[in-house]
Design a protein around this motif. Structure first.
Motif, short mmCIF file in Angstrom:
data_model
loop_
_atom_site.label_atom_id
_atom_site.label_comp_id
_atom_site.label_asym_id
_atom_site.label_seq_id
_atom_site.Cartn_x
_atom_site.Cartn_y
_atom_site.Cartn_z
N VAL A 28 0.83 -1.21 0.00
CA VAL A 28 0.00 0.00 0.00
C VAL A 28 0.87 1.26 0.00
N SER A 29 0.53 2.19 -0.86
CA SER A 29 1.16 3.51 -0.79
C SER A 29 0.06 4.57 -0.87
N GLN B 176 -1.40 2.90 10.41
CA GLN B 176 -2.06 4.04 9.75
C GLN B 176 -3.22 3.60 8.84
N PHE B 177 -3.30 2.31 8.54
CA PHE B 177 -4.37 1.82 7.65
C PHE B 177 -5.44 1.04 8.41
N ALA C 236 -9.37 -2.24 4.84
CA ALA C 236 -9.19 -3.71 4.87
C ALA C 236 -10.00 -4.37 3.76
N GLU C 237 -11.26 -3.96 3.63
CA GLU C 237 -12.14 -4.59 2.62
C GLU C 237 -11.68 -4.26 1.21
N ALA C 238 -11.33 -3.00 0.99
CA ALA C 238 -10.93 -2.60 -0.37
C ALA C 238 -9.60 -3.26 -0.76
N ARG D 53 -3.13 4.40 -3.08
CA ARG D 53 -4.25 5.25 -2.64
C ARG D 53 -3.99 6.68 -3.10
N ILE D 54 -5.05 7.36 -3.46
CA ILE D 54 -4.94 8.76 -3.89
C ILE D 54 -5.97 9.51 -3.04
N THR D 55 -5.52 10.51 -2.28
CA THR D 55 -6.38 11.05 -1.22
C THR D 55 -7.65 11.76 -1.70
#
Ligand code: PML
Ligand code: MG
Ligand code: MG
Length: 252
Positions: free
Chosen positions: A80-81, A165-166, A172-174, A213-215
């Motif tokens: 994850v990033s 942080q996650f 978790a689901e995604a 991830r893109i905020t």
């Protein structure tokens, strides 16, 4: 990892009647668990259906099915990033750049953004040919519902200790879903942002780049969103959908 008397749980909730009668999609969820866990898991799914930013469900469909636990695969979660962007325009630009780097065509990228930014009521994923940009599934608003995947609970606890942080059920689901999708033969990438009006972070997932991830991928208050899977030309769509809907995958 549970190997006995395993059940798949699948929930979909709508407002204004059932989805097939034109109701507005509120929420969906899928879980795997052994018999003793079913009550707890049902509670979590009902909670998700009944307390949702898209509205209050008046239709809830819950399917609980015994599945063959011997035939499962175990996948490590994607790396994850998170890319912090100032607004959704910058976020979409970032997603476009990533998809280009994954060799998704301009047409396919454009079609995906058009679909996701106008879709307010699609409950599954849309499959697009990664080159021609054509829609490959014939599911209409139903889309393709990825299910029969879940985290191994011990592995999840250990993953969260390493990635505090996650720590959120949504991530978790995604991440579980994206991990399964990216491992499907034929997947080039997934583009997703939530259809929840209060959640604007989305992601691009792929085998080479992981779960990025893109905020911001949409504006606050926007009901649009969903998932697009970019699929290599020539992939057998029936086999692809069968894997996503039916094969058993533990994440851990
Ligand atoms: C959803 O809410 O349906 C999808 C959420 C995608 C992004 C989750 C994250 O923050 O990584
Ligand atoms: Mg959803
Ligand atoms: Mg949602």
């Amino acid at each position: 990892m549970s190997t006995e008397r395993l059940y798949s749980l699948r929930m979909r909730a709508a407002q204004g009647g059932a989805h097939e009668e034109g109701g507005l999609h509120i929420s969906g969820g899928e879980k795997l668990g052994v018999e003793e866990e079913i009550e707890t898991l049902v509670g979590r799914l009902l909670d998700k259906a009944l307390h949702h930013s898209r509205g209050t469900a008046d239709f809830i469909n819950l399917v609980i099915e015994r599945v063959d636990a011997s035939n499962c695969s175990v996948l490590s979660p994607l790396t994850v990033s998170t890319y912090k962007v100032s607004d959704y325009r910058a976020g979409r630009q970032k997603a476009v750049t990533q998809l280009r780097e994954l060799s998704v065509s301009e047409t396919a990228i454009m079609n995906a953004f058009n679909i996701l930014s106008s879709a307010q009521n699609i409950r599954g994923a849309i499959l697009l040919d990664s080159q021609s940009g054509e829609r490959l599934d014939t599911r209409g608003d139903r889309g393709v519902r990825v299910s029969r995947m879940d985290w191994d609970q011990e592995q999840y606890a250990s993953w969260i200790r390493r990635h505090p942080q996650f720590d959120s059920p949504r991530i978790a689901e995604a991440l579980a879903l994206a991990t399964k999708v990216v491992h499907a033969q034929g997947t080039v990438a997934e583009l997703c942002w939530s259809d929840d009006p209060d959640y604007v972070t989305g992601y691009v997932a792929s085998m080479t780049k992981g779960y990025c991830r893109i905020t911001h991928l949409k504006e606050e208050g926007d009901l649009s969103g969903g998932r697009v899977f970019f699929v290599s030309p020539g992939t057998s769509i029936s086999g692809y959908v069968e894997y996503l809907e039916r094969s058993l995958v533990w994440i851990g």
